[in-house]
Design a protein around this motif. Sequence first.
Motif, PDB file in Angstrom:
ATOM      1  N   ILE A   1       0.838  -1.196   0.000  1.00  0.00           N
ATOM      2  CA  ILE A   1       0.000   0.000   0.000  1.00  0.00           C
ATOM      3  C   ILE A   1       0.871   1.243   0.000  1.00  0.00           C
ATOM      4  N   ARG A   2       0.623   2.101  -0.963  1.00  0.00           N
ATOM      5  CA  ARG A   2       1.344   3.366  -1.103  1.00  0.00           C
ATOM      6  C   ARG A   2       0.343   4.510  -1.217  1.00  0.00           C
ATOM      7  N   GLU A   3       0.861   5.715  -1.151  1.00  0.00           N
ATOM      8  CA  GLU A   3       0.023   6.900  -1.344  1.00  0.00           C
ATOM      9  C   GLU A   3       0.534   7.685  -2.530  1.00  0.00           C
ATOM     10  N   ARG A   4      -0.406   8.155  -3.319  1.00  0.00           N
ATOM     11  CA  ARG A   4      -0.067   8.922  -4.521  1.00  0.00           C
ATOM     12  C   ARG A   4      -0.813  10.246  -4.476  1.00  0.00           C
ATOM     13  N   ARG A   5      -0.140  11.290  -4.898  1.00  0.00           N
ATOM     14  CA  ARG A   5      -0.792  12.602  -4.930  1.00  0.00           C
ATOM     15  C   ARG A   5      -1.869  12.615  -6.005  1.00  0.00           C
ATOM     16  N   LYS A   6      -3.002  13.186  -5.672  1.00  0.00           N
ATOM     17  CA  LYS A   6      -4.093  13.337  -6.617  1.00  0.00           C
ATOM     18  C   LYS A   6      -4.773  14.660  -6.343  1.00  0.00           C
ATOM     19  N   GLY A   7      -4.586  15.609  -7.269  1.00  0.00           N
ATOM     20  CA  GLY A   7      -5.114  16.957  -7.047  1.00  0.00           C
ATOM     21  C   GLY A   7      -4.395  17.597  -5.870  1.00  0.00           C
ATOM     22  N   GLU A   8      -5.151  18.064  -4.895  1.00  0.00           N
ATOM     23  CA  GLU A   8      -4.555  18.700  -3.723  1.00  0.00           C
ATOM     24  C   GLU A   8      -4.399  17.734  -2.552  1.00  0.00           C
ATOM     25  N   GLY A   9      -4.793  16.493  -2.753  1.00  0.00           N
ATOM     26  CA  GLY A   9      -4.694  15.512  -1.674  1.00  0.00           C
ATOM     27  C   GLY A   9      -3.918  14.282  -2.098  1.00  0.00           C
ATOM     28  N   THR A  10      -4.128  13.182  -1.399  1.00  0.00           N
ATOM     29  CA  THR A  10      -3.478  11.916  -1.715  1.00  0.00           C
ATOM     30  C   THR A  10      -4.515  10.800  -1.745  1.00  0.00           C
ATOM     31  N   VAL A  11      -4.169   9.721  -2.426  1.00  0.00           N
ATOM     32  CA  VAL A  11      -5.045   8.561  -2.503  1.00  0.00           C
ATOM     33  C   VAL A  11      -4.194   7.308  -2.294  1.00  0.00           C
ATOM     34  N   ALA A  12      -4.726   6.351  -1.520  1.00  0.00           N
ATOM     35  CA  ALA A  12      -4.007   5.107  -1.262  1.00  0.00           C
ATOM     36  C   ALA A  12      -4.244   4.125  -2.404  1.00  0.00           C
ATOM     37  N   TYR A  13      -3.233   3.347  -2.730  1.00  0.00           N
ATOM     38  CA  TYR A  13      -3.353   2.339  -3.784  1.00  0.00           C
ATOM     39  C   TYR A  13      -2.396   1.199  -3.477  1.00  0.00           C
TER      40      TYR A  13
END
Length: 261
Positions: free
Chosen positions: A165-177
């Motif tokens: 599980i990692r976090e990626r920036r998406k827009g102004e926040g982050t999303v886990a994937y």
Amino acid sequence: MISPTDDPKVTPDHPAVPPREPVQRWRLVLARAAAGGDQVQREQQAGWESALLASGLPVAGLDLPRPRPRFAQAAPLAAIIPGEAELVDVYLVERVPGWRLREALVAVLPAGTRLVDAYDVWLGEPALPGRVVASVYRARFDGTAIAPERLEDEASALLSAPSLIRERRKGEGTVAYDLRPFIGALDAERAGESVILRMTLRHDPEKGVGRPDELLAALGERCGGALVPRELVRERLELGEGPSPKPRGRQATASASRPRK
């Protein structure tokens, strides 16, 4: 009421002519140098359109009201990463021999791009982008930065993990994937004074693609420090069968031929 002859878009002397259908499909194998980090995909696309317009080749799409050469790049590649065997399909409305194709392209290819090889492939083969199943990257590290045995041990442990599980920036926040499903293979070896890590990262038409920087960040955390390669290159693309092409008249009964140089 305006009759057809009164309409400036339709005249008896200039009837609408359907665009010519392609009769040949060339697959180009290309080496591409790294470009400026601010170059976006649409600029790379525009560079190819300009090159094919200037080539003088009978590229499909040039007879449209707004000429747009028909070609397909296999898979996007970040501008800052060079590629050693990138793939591009070009569609022609007239058959041309390989020597003429090469001669026409050499002088007009986008900056930093070199033609390595070209193959005449079956027109009915599935679209090239849909056939890409993985990218193979090569990262080269200074041999004093990390031992190949340590890198191989951590890579094996990562491959054995059920998820990553990692976090990626998406827009102004982050999303886990979960990065793990995108990792196909990892191989470390010593090459002279360097350590080489080969990464096979999968492409998924719905979930996206595995990115080498994300994998190196995950490995760096396991190794206790950032892994910054001296060189990062996409060596090649792996192709699968892809979706079956839709039947199109008589061509659907033809069998796929092996690529011809």
